[in-house]
Design an enzyme around this catalytic site. Structure first.
Site, PDB file in Angstrom:
ATOM      1  N   GLY A  89      42.956 -40.100 -43.048  1.00 40.86           N
ATOM      2  CA  GLY A  89      43.744 -38.864 -43.095  1.00 40.86           C
ATOM      3  C   GLY A  89      44.206 -38.538 -44.511  1.00 40.86           C
ATOM      4  N   ARG A 153      36.470 -40.461 -41.316  1.00 37.15           N
ATOM      5  CA  ARG A 153      36.941 -41.688 -40.656  1.00 37.15           C
ATOM      6  C   ARG A 153      35.812 -42.608 -40.196  1.00 37.15           C
ATOM      7  NH1 ARG A 153      42.252 -41.821 -39.994  1.00 37.15           N
ATOM      8  NH2 ARG A 153      43.436 -39.902 -39.701  1.00 37.15           N
ATOM      9  N   ASP A 183      45.335 -48.737 -43.584  1.00 39.17           N
ATOM     10  CA  ASP A 183      45.055 -50.115 -43.176  1.00 39.17           C
ATOM     11  C   ASP A 183      43.622 -50.286 -42.680  1.00 39.17           C
ATOM     12  OD1 ASP A 183      45.938 -48.433 -41.121  1.00 39.17           O
ATOM     13  OD2 ASP A 183      46.579 -50.077 -39.860  1.00 39.17           O
ATOM     14  N   ASP A 184      43.138 -49.343 -41.875  1.00 34.99           N
ATOM     15  CA  ASP A 184      41.780 -49.483 -41.342  1.00 34.99           C
ATOM     16  C   ASP A 184      40.741 -49.356 -42.452  1.00 34.99           C
ATOM     17  OD1 ASP A 184      42.500 -49.939 -38.702  1.00 34.99           O
ATOM     18  OD2 ASP A 184      42.597 -47.810 -38.224  1.00 34.99           O
ATOM     19  N   LYS A 210      46.790 -45.876 -49.288  1.00 32.83           N
ATOM     20  CA  LYS A 210      47.102 -44.485 -48.931  1.00 32.83           C
ATOM     21  C   LYS A 210      47.551 -44.397 -47.489  1.00 32.83           C
ATOM     22  CE  LYS A 210      44.850 -42.708 -46.250  1.00 32.83           C
ATOM     23  NZ  LYS A 210      43.993 -42.222 -45.189  1.00 32.83           N
ATOM     24  N   THR A 211      48.466 -43.617 -47.147  1.00 31.95           N
ATOM     25  CA  THR A 211      48.752 -43.114 -45.796  1.00 31.95           C
ATOM     26  C   THR A 211      50.174 -42.549 -45.747  1.00 31.95           C
ATOM     27  OG1 THR A 211      48.904 -43.482 -43.422  1.00 31.95           O
ATOM     28  CG2 THR A 211      49.412 -45.388 -44.767  1.00 31.95           C
ATOM     29  N   ILE A 212      50.266 -41.356 -45.199  1.00 34.11           N
ATOM     30  CA  ILE A 212      51.596 -40.761 -45.042  1.00 34.11           C
ATOM     31  C   ILE A 212      52.421 -41.597 -44.069  1.00 34.11           C
ATOM     32  CG2 ILE A 212      50.850 -38.396 -45.530  1.00 34.11           C
ATOM     33  CD1 ILE A 212      51.133 -37.902 -42.427  1.00 34.11           C
ATOM     34  N   ASP A 213      51.743 -42.363 -43.204  1.00 29.65           N
ATOM     35  CA  ASP A 213      52.440 -43.086 -42.131  1.00 29.65           C
ATOM     36  C   ASP A 213      53.404 -44.148 -42.652  1.00 29.65           C
ATOM     37  OD1 ASP A 213      50.802 -41.572 -40.599  1.00 29.65           O
ATOM     38  OD2 ASP A 213      49.505 -43.207 -39.939  1.00 29.65           O
ATOM     39  N   LYS A 250      70.961 -22.164 -28.748  1.00 26.36           N
ATOM     40  CA  LYS A 250      70.406 -22.040 -27.383  1.00 26.36           C
ATOM     41  C   LYS A 250      69.231 -22.971 -27.077  1.00 26.36           C
ATOM     42  CE  LYS A 250      67.450 -18.052 -28.400  1.00 26.36           C
ATOM     43  NZ  LYS A 250      67.086 -16.711 -28.087  1.00 26.36           N
ATOM     44  N   GLU A 319      55.369 -40.188 -33.309  1.00 25.85           N
ATOM     45  CA  GLU A 319      54.066 -39.874 -32.711  1.00 25.85           C
ATOM     46  C   GLU A 319      53.550 -40.962 -31.761  1.00 25.85           C
ATOM     47  OE1 GLU A 319      50.298 -37.942 -34.952  1.00 25.85           O
ATOM     48  OE2 GLU A 319      50.700 -39.995 -35.496  1.00 25.85           O
TER      49      GLU A 319
END
Ligand code: FBP
Length: 559
Positions: A89, A153, A183-184, A210-213, A250, A319
């Protein structure tokens, strides 16, 4: 990939941003002949040492390395051709990794060349590539996205794929490959490094975290790149939603935030935006909360606020939540194995038939868990796994599931006369909105340093290492650069129905300072309105506004 339209229409902000010069660790700004490598002690994998060692006999146990001022043991005389691939990603700052790698290679020897393989790992197999030049990079420095060479991917796992990669790289005269991924993808990098070394192929492999996670972190990797920017974007949006709540009074907004399994993103966004509820999957798993219990807890906050005439609120939902609820975890595990092995299932097209088929194969507990879910979620749980065997949690509408469940609970309490409020839920998913944002100063600097460091690891002739830049709370000039052996981060996990060596994901540490800081405040945030609006990312201005680091990182590393 070479998207002309995206880069031909440059806004004044982008033009100014292009001129930003990322900061770099001092040791890397000087003459490369004055950079020495300091090696640590032999390392071991984080878990399952014997099994990992057996699978990585040639790359297991390598020492950590850091760059220090001194005499370079191997000044780079011969020009190198280096390959790179962006994998998985998107994450803000990817283009600065490319720029740092290119500039680092140029600094080491102006004749060095960088070849980008297109569309992720599949580009390596299919030999789709382009040369990355200084001219090309001009339009991409400090920009978000991975569009310079694209990403993908595809998992490289068969001998045929490995041999195709070797063939293509050797034909091109490439002697090193830099894999930018999570990681993958870095597990893939470790497997490739081992394969090349075992076969004596003269290609080294270096990874970049790398990863936003935010789940690729450990003692050596303080944070993965992209996390800072993405969470700043989501926090701005969550802050805006809070303000909308205060104005309209509301709706209850249920916001699912990306992050895959780990709840780092949810936690960081909560620390920045102060929602009324933020679920942390790791806490759910530790307490073995069922879906019914989670529903009760959220409904209780809704009811408490309703009693104070506050029929509105903000709830953050990580998520990957479903995978952490014990009964759902069991169900997903069974579904994963079932979907990995059943050709029969693949032939079914109709969702009703699929649900029926699966229902018949599940254990009693999992059948009950599956049947408790609305059909829309059942179908989402049966969607294709990603190439690494993960459930595609971005496709599961957990925020809607919770809205429905909380609504049902509140109706029941209304009948029982224990609740008199109004509940109207709005679902959101903040994910793709943040992955390609222009990198914050932190990510711009960090990514550039990671790319530059990767160039020096290549020059050092190392393989099976992850580029590492540490001491990130200090000014960039004092950052420590070096490499961490990829096998050091690995353990064995059950994937696609088999035991596989993988880089261990880092989950939220319930004993860590970020979670404790959140836990100390969430009670007040639940009942009071304390929404914070961090606003858009600031690229210029006072350092306390423009040069901030993730809150999680600050809490974890501040002495
Ligand atoms: P990576 O782990 O590859 O960095 O991906 C991060 C992520 O954005 C997750 O948060 C999300 O679950 C997933 O990608 C979505 O994947 P896709 O882009 O394939 O829809």
């Amino acid at each position: 990939m070479k998207s002309k339209s995206a880069r031909s229409n440059v806004s004044p902000l982008q033009a100014a941003r292009a001129a930003y010069r990322p900061k770099l660790s001092k040791v890397l700004t000087g003459n490369p002949s004055k950079v020495a490598f300091k090696f640590g002690k032999p390392t071991r994998s984080i878990g399952d040492q014997e099994a990992v060692k057996k699978l990585f006999p040639n790359t297991y146990g390598q020492p950590e390395v850091s760059f220090v001022a001194g005499k370079s043991p191997a000044p780079m005389k011969r020009a190198l051709k280096v390959a790179m691939v962006l994998s998985g990603g998107q994450a803000p700052g990817g283009h600065n990794v490319v720029a740092g790698l290119f500039d680092g290679l140029q600094k080491l020897n102006p004749k060095n060349r960088l070849i980008g393989y297109l569309g992720g790992p599949s580009g390596l197999v299919e030999n789709e590539k382009m040369e990355i030049t200084g001219k090309l990079l001009e339009a991409y420095r400090n920009t978000g996205g991975f569009d310079i060479i694209g990403s993908g991917r595809t998992k490289l796992e068969t001998t045929e794929q490995f041999e195709a990669v070797v063939n293509n790289l050797l034909k091109e005269g490439i002697s090193a490959l830099v894999v930018v991924g999570g990681d993958d993808s870095n597990t893939n990098a470790a497997v490739l490094a081992e394969y090349f070394k075992a076969k004596d192929y003269p290609i080294r492999v270096i990874g970049c975290p790398k990863t936003i996670d935010g789940d690729l972190k450990n003692e050596q990797i303080e944070v993965s790149f992209g996390f800072d920017t993405a969470t700043k974007v989501y926090s701005e949006l969550a802050g805006n939603v809070g303000r909308d709540c205060l104005s309209a009074k509301k709706y209850w907004h249920f916001i699912k935030v990306m992050g895959r399994s780990a709840s780092h993103i949810a936690l960081e966004v909560a620390l920045k935006s102060h929602p009324n509820v933020c679920l942390i999957s790791e806490e759910v798993a530790a307490n073995r909360w069922t879906l019914a219990e989670i529903t009760d807890k959220v409904a209780k906050v809704v009811a408490d606020r309703a009693a104070r005439k506050m029929n509105y609120g903000v709830a953050l939902v990580p998520e990957g939540l479903l995978e952490f609820i014990p009964e759902m975890k069991k169900l997903i595990g069974e579904l994963n194995d079932l979907l990995a092995h059943k050709a029969e299932f693949e032939k079914l097209e109709n969702p009703v038939e699929k649900i029926d088929f699966v229902n018949r194969q599940l254990s009693g507990d999992s059948q009950r868990a599956f049947r408790s879910l609305p059909p829309s979620i059942q179908v989402q749980l049966l969607a294709d796994r990603d190439p690494h065997g993960n459930v595609q949690v971005s496709k599961i509408e957990t925020e809607k599931l919770l809205i429905e469940a909380v609504d049902l609970k509140l109706r029941q309490w209304k009948k029982e006369n224990t609740y008199q409020g109004k509940f109207s839920g709005q679902g959101h998913f903040f994910g793709y909105e943040g992955r390609c944002a222009d990198p914050s100063n932190f990510d711009a600097d960090y990514c550039y340093s990671l790319g530059f460091t990767a160039a020096y690891l290549v020059a050092a002739g190392l393989t099976g290492y992850l580029s590492s830049v540490r001491d990130l709370l200090k000014p960039a000039a004092q950052w420590r650069a070096g490499g961490v052996p990829l096998t050091m981060m690995m353990n064995m996990e059950h994937r696609h129905g088999k035991e596989k060596p993988v880089i261990q994901k880092s989950l939220v540490d319930l004993k860590g300072k970020p979670f404790k800081a959140f836990a100390a405040l969430r009670g007040a945030w639940a009942v009071e309105d304390d929404y914070a609006s961090p606003g858009p990312i600031q690229f210029w201005g006072p350092p306390e506004v423009a040069d901030t680091v993730p809150e999680t990182l600050r809490l974890e590393r501040e002495k």
